[in-house]
Structure formats: C-alpha cells, structure tokens
Design an enzyme around this catalytic site. Structure first.
Site, PDB file in Angstrom:
ATOM      1  N   GLU A 131       0.052   2.927  35.348  1.00  0.00           N
ATOM      2  CA  GLU A 131       0.193   1.468  35.289  1.00  0.00           C
ATOM      3  C   GLU A 131       0.233   1.042  33.823  1.00  0.00           C
ATOM      4  OE1 GLU A 131      -1.601  -2.397  37.652  1.00  0.00           O
ATOM      5  OE2 GLU A 131      -2.999  -0.842  37.009  1.00  0.00           O
ATOM      6  N   GLU A 179      -9.503  -4.894  44.479  1.00  0.00           N
ATOM      7  CA  GLU A 179      -8.064  -4.892  44.216  1.00  0.00           C
ATOM      8  C   GLU A 179      -7.905  -4.208  42.871  1.00  0.00           C
ATOM      9  OE1 GLU A 179      -5.132  -5.222  42.298  1.00  0.00           O
ATOM     10  OE2 GLU A 179      -5.171  -7.418  42.268  1.00  0.00           O
ATOM     11  N   LYS A 239     -18.558 -13.283  37.208  1.00  0.00           N
ATOM     12  CA  LYS A 239     -18.471 -12.675  35.882  1.00  0.00           C
ATOM     13  C   LYS A 239     -17.004 -12.681  35.467  1.00  0.00           C
ATOM     14  CE  LYS A 239     -18.244  -9.259  32.681  1.00  0.00           C
ATOM     15  NZ  LYS A 239     -16.977  -8.827  32.066  1.00  0.00           N
ATOM     16  N   GLU A 265      -6.314  -3.358  22.496  1.00  0.00           N
ATOM     17  CA  GLU A 265      -6.463  -2.198  23.377  1.00  0.00           C
ATOM     18  C   GLU A 265      -5.290  -2.092  24.337  1.00  0.00           C
ATOM     19  OE1 GLU A 265      -9.595  -0.360  26.695  1.00  0.00           O
ATOM     20  OE2 GLU A 265     -10.074  -2.209  25.620  1.00  0.00           O
ATOM     21  N   LYS A 300      -2.134   0.696  24.299  1.00  0.00           N
ATOM     22  CA  LYS A 300      -1.833   1.481  25.499  1.00  0.00           C
ATOM     23  C   LYS A 300      -0.350   1.377  25.854  1.00  0.00           C
ATOM     24  CE  LYS A 300      -2.679   1.573  30.493  1.00  0.00           C
ATOM     25  NZ  LYS A 300      -3.335   0.881  31.628  1.00  0.00           N
ATOM     26  N   PRO A 329     -10.588 -10.407  36.463  1.00  0.00           N
ATOM     27  CA  PRO A 329      -9.754  -9.849  35.400  1.00  0.00           C
ATOM     28  C   PRO A 329      -9.311 -10.937  34.432  1.00  0.00           C
ATOM     29  CG  PRO A 329      -8.381 -10.277  37.275  1.00  0.00           C
ATOM     30  CD  PRO A 329      -9.783 -10.739  37.656  1.00  0.00           C
ATOM     31  N   CYS A 345      -0.749  -7.010  38.366  1.00  0.00           N
ATOM     32  CA  CYS A 345      -1.082  -5.855  39.197  1.00  0.00           C
ATOM     33  C   CYS A 345       0.034  -5.502  40.172  1.00  0.00           C
ATOM     34  CB  CYS A 345      -2.378  -6.124  39.967  1.00  0.00           C
ATOM     35  SG  CYS A 345      -2.323  -7.619  40.974  1.00  0.00           S
ATOM     36  N   GLU A 359     -14.384 -10.561  29.742  1.00  0.00           N
ATOM     37  CA  GLU A 359     -14.869 -10.926  28.411  1.00  0.00           C
ATOM     38  C   GLU A 359     -13.761 -11.482  27.532  1.00  0.00           C
ATOM     39  OE1 GLU A 359     -14.536  -6.315  28.443  1.00  0.00           O
ATOM     40  OE2 GLU A 359     -15.140  -7.928  29.814  1.00  0.00           O
TER      41      GLU A 359
END
Length: 493
Positions: free
Chosen positions: A392, A261, A186, A340, A344, A161, A295, A189
């Site tokens: 969340e 997770e 990975k 984004e 939200k 993340p 989280c 981004e």
C-alpha cells in the site's frame, strides 16, 4: 456546490484534552506540535495525553454509562436530536472546520469542504437510526415468551487516521452515540485539531458530561485504549500492522469487541469493451484522490491487453494535467501528510524503477514551501511480484498491469492479503456480475469508484479488517444482543 469563503489564517481554538465535558491539560504537562504540511509551520501546541489521561477519560465515560445515569435514561429519540443538533453546529461552522482541516491535513480546500459535508451526513443518518434499533420476538413454545434486546456495548475507544480526520470521527462517533454508548476518541497525532473543535461543539449541542471524550497524543495513547480493562469495544482505522497490535491487546485484556479497517491494495479492472475516456477518468480519480492517501485507492489497475497502450496514454494525459500546490489555491492535490509518508512513497517509486516498471510520468517531488509535494506518477508494465503492486503506497502513484482474460484478472486481483474494495469498468452485464460475485472485497464498484455513503456498509475481507461500519450494520456493531426468555403462567382450564 458553492464553497463557503475559506479562512486561510484560521486560528486554532482548542488544544487541550477533552475529558468529562471540559478541556483540561495533560497530566504530564507535555505538548506536541500540530503542523501545517503545506509549509511545515507549527499551527499550535497540543496537549500530549498519557495512559494516565486515558484512565481519566475512561472513568468519565464509564460514569456516564452507569445504569440510572442521565445518558442511560435518555430516550433514544433524544440521542438522535443531540446528533442532529451537533450536525447543525458543524454546518454552521463549515468554513472554519474545512479551513482547519485544510491547514492541518493539507488537502485542497474544496475537498475539505466536501469532507465536512460528509461528516454532517453521517451525523444526520445515524441520528435517524437512534430510535429505530429494534429487537424481535421469537416463538419458542407455548410455555415461554422470548424476545431480544439490542443494548449498547458500553464504553468505546475510537482510534482515528489522519487522511479524513473530521469525517471519520463523525462516522464512528455518531454510530456509537446512536447505539447509546459512550466514547473515548483518539485522533491521529498529525491531525488532532478538528476533533478537538468538534468536542467543543458537543458541549454546545447539549451532550451530558463524560459521554464524549477526546485524548490527543501518540501510539502509547492508542495502546492504552486498546488494552484498557474498562473499555468494551475499540474501533480503529489505519494500518494493518497497528490493527494487528490492537487486536492482540484487545484479546489479552478483556476480549473487547473490535472493529478494524486496515487498508487495502484495491484492484480496478478495465474491460476490453470499456469506454476508455470514462475508464481512464474513473481510474485516475480512484487513485489520485486525496493525494493517493486513501485506503480504498484503486492502486492495482488491471487493463485488458487490447486497449492497454491507449489506456496508458490517456492516464498520462490526466496525470500531467493535475495541479499540485497550496491547498487553499490548488484544485487537485496538496502535500502529503508528513515526511515519513513522503519518504515511504519515494522509496516505493524508486523500487518500481529498479524492478523494471516503465515510468510514464512523474516519479519525483515538486519544489514548494515544504518537501512534501509529490508528482502525480504513472507506471506501466507493472507485474504482480513488484513491490508497487503488492504494498500500500498511500500516495499519487498509479500502477497499470496488463491482463488477457477476465478469469485471469479475477484470480490475480484476489492474490493479495487485502480485500477492502474493488471495481470494474465494463458495458457487459455478464462480465460485471461474474466479477462482482468472485472478487474478494467488502465493496465492489461498477462503472464508478470510491462512492461511499452513510447508508452503505463498509469494511474489508482478509487483512483489510473485520466488522462493518456505516449503514444499520455500523450502528448494530456497537450493540450487544440479549435474549430474554420468560415462563408464561399456566393456561387457564
């Protein structure tokens, strides 16, 4: 802790994919921008991997994992020494890495430094476990000798993340390496830069080619990892929705092992006997830390009715004192990660207003060099059916609910699809034990919040994920258990 001198103009050194011990361009020739959320300026153009590049990285990791390879023949203690050498290099470059994290993620510099220290702790802790992974002998009967072996699961995909980029990369990477696996990483981004620099440090540390690979890009890269037939395990930290897709892809491909997770809506209960100054500060930090982008955030705050209004007043005082601004100058809160996420957060704040929650402070944006700065926000009179109490938010938005009895608080706290973490503030040991035993969460904090260490297993109940990371359990999650049963020679007469 004395802070190393920040480097606000740190230059980006690594922007290519890292495959088989070398930095290479993406096969497509495409790039994508790495941005600074504090001012929305481009830091660098980063190579955009495709599924074809994932194939190359997996092939390199598979070759490095072959029986008889230098990695497979390496003594377990040497794997630990490599991780410790990597930790030394991260510690050497702490100012650069923290500054790079600050630029690419937007978190205040002091917290970026703390994240790098945590990354070092994960590397060193798992370095110590590398040569302590033991099987056992099992008594079967007098005719057989039976024992177990813990063996590395193989090639592991690790999908990261954006909220704690370097720390979580080192957490996942070091556990897999301690077990003897090879990895394809990975990064998100939004925040690829520290993972790429870490790849450079793995070369200096002496890791064999192909053991560690980093591919940067978008969701198609994560999808290619999740469904790859030559990857044996995938570990993911992120949203529930993406976690479900990863689990489906893993099952449809080769039934690869999965550790997930996938977020939370964690309850924190403030008992009537709590020290309210202490409780308000615990709750404030438990929600506002990292601009709420955490989280385990204490995002459902249950406060006993007898102290409710006083607690709300203290929470507002703390929120209004919170500073928001440039990550290199501000001590508390920088920007949200991107448009984004900010959109939200603002949409959920508006839903709270419309559904009847009482807005005590905040609720808007703060003008700045980007449009990503959100006011620390506190809602009172929140009810369980409101969106802000169920979804969340991942932003600096505190929701305060009222309860009458502990049984009621536990029941309501458990009425969620999530189960990552929970907390309670109380002076009564019976209250504490009843809560800890009955709450459905992977981690429970008592008179504190968000204390996570390399030694402590971490993971969630229900839709907050599966499996555990950290601790010995986190390393063994990268192992397969093999049972060996051998017939003994006939007894001598």
């Amino acid at each position: 802790m004395e802070l190393p001198t920040a480097i606000p103009d740190a230059q980006v050194e690594c922007t290519q994919l890292f495959i088989n011990g070398a930095f290479v361009n993406a096969s497509s020739g495409k790039t994508f921008p790495a941005l600074n959320p504090a001012n929305n300026k481009k830091l660098a153009d980063v190579q955009e991997a495709s599924p074809a590049d994932v194939d190359k990285a997996v092939a390199a990791a598979r070759a490095a994992f072959k029986p008889g390879s230098p990695w497979r023949r390496m003594d377990a203690a040497q794997r630990g020494r490599l991780l410790n050498k990597l930790a030394d290099l991260v510690e050497r470059d702490i100012a650069y890495l923290a500054s790079l994290e600050c630029l690419n993620n937007g978190k205040p510099y002091q917290f970026a430094v703390g994240d790098v220290h945590s990354a070092i702790n994960f590397l060193r802790y798992n370095a110590g476990i590398a040569d302590k992974i033991h099987g056992r002998t099992i008594p079967v009967n007098g005719d057989f000798f039976c024992y177990t072996r813990y063996e590395p699961v193989g090639v592991c995909g690790q999908i990261l993340p954006w909220n704690f980029p370097l720390m979580l990369t080192c957490m996942k990477l070091s556990a897999a390496i301690a077990a003897g696996c090879t990895v394809v990483i990975k990064p998100a981004e939004q925040t690829p830069l520290t993972a790429l620099y870490l790849a450079k440090l793995t070369v200096a540390a002496g890791f064999p080619n192909g053991v560690i690979n980093v591919v940067t890009g978008y969701g198609n890269v994560g999808a290619a990892i999740s469904g790859h037939m030559d990857i044996n395990k995938v570990s993911f930290t992120g949203s529930t929705e993406v976690g479900q897709l990863i689990q489906q892809a893993a099952g449809k491909s080769n039934c690869k092992r999965v550790t997930l997770e996938t977020g939370g809506k964690s309850p924190l209960v403030i008992a009537e006997d709590a020290d309210l100054d202490q409780a308000a500060l615990i709750a404030h930090n438990g929600l506002m830390f990292n601009a709420g982008q955490c989280c385990i955030a204490a995002s459902r705050l249950f406060v006993h009715e007898s102290v409710y209004e006083e607690f709300c007043k203290k929470s507002v005082e703390l929120a209004k004192k919170r500073t928001v601004g440039c990550p290199f100058k501000c001590l508390d809160q920088g920007p949200q990660i991107d448009k984004e996420q900010t959109d939200k957060i603002m949409e959920l704040i508006e839903s709270g207003k419309k559904e009847g929650a009482r807005l005590l402070c905040g609720g808007g944006k703060i003008p700045g060099p980007s449009d990503l700065y959100v006011q620390p926000t506190v809602f009172a009179d929140v009810t369980d059916n409101m969106r802000i109490a169920k979804e969340e938010i991942f932003g600096p938005v505190q929701q305060i609910l009222k309860y009458k009895t502990l049984d009621e608080a536990i029941e309501r706290a458990n009425q969620t699809h999530y189960g990552l973490a929970a907390g309670i503030v109380s002076k009564n040991v019976d209250t504490i034990q009843k809560f800890a035993q009955n709450i459905l969460a992977g981690t429970v904090w008592v008179n504190t919040y968000a204390v996570v260490a390399p030694q402590t297993p971490f993971g969630g109940f229900k839709m907050s994920g599966m499996g555990r990371e950290n601790g010995v359990e986190g390393v063994l999650a990268y192992c397969e258990v093999k049972t060996v049963t051998m017939a003994l020679p006939e007894k001598l007469s």
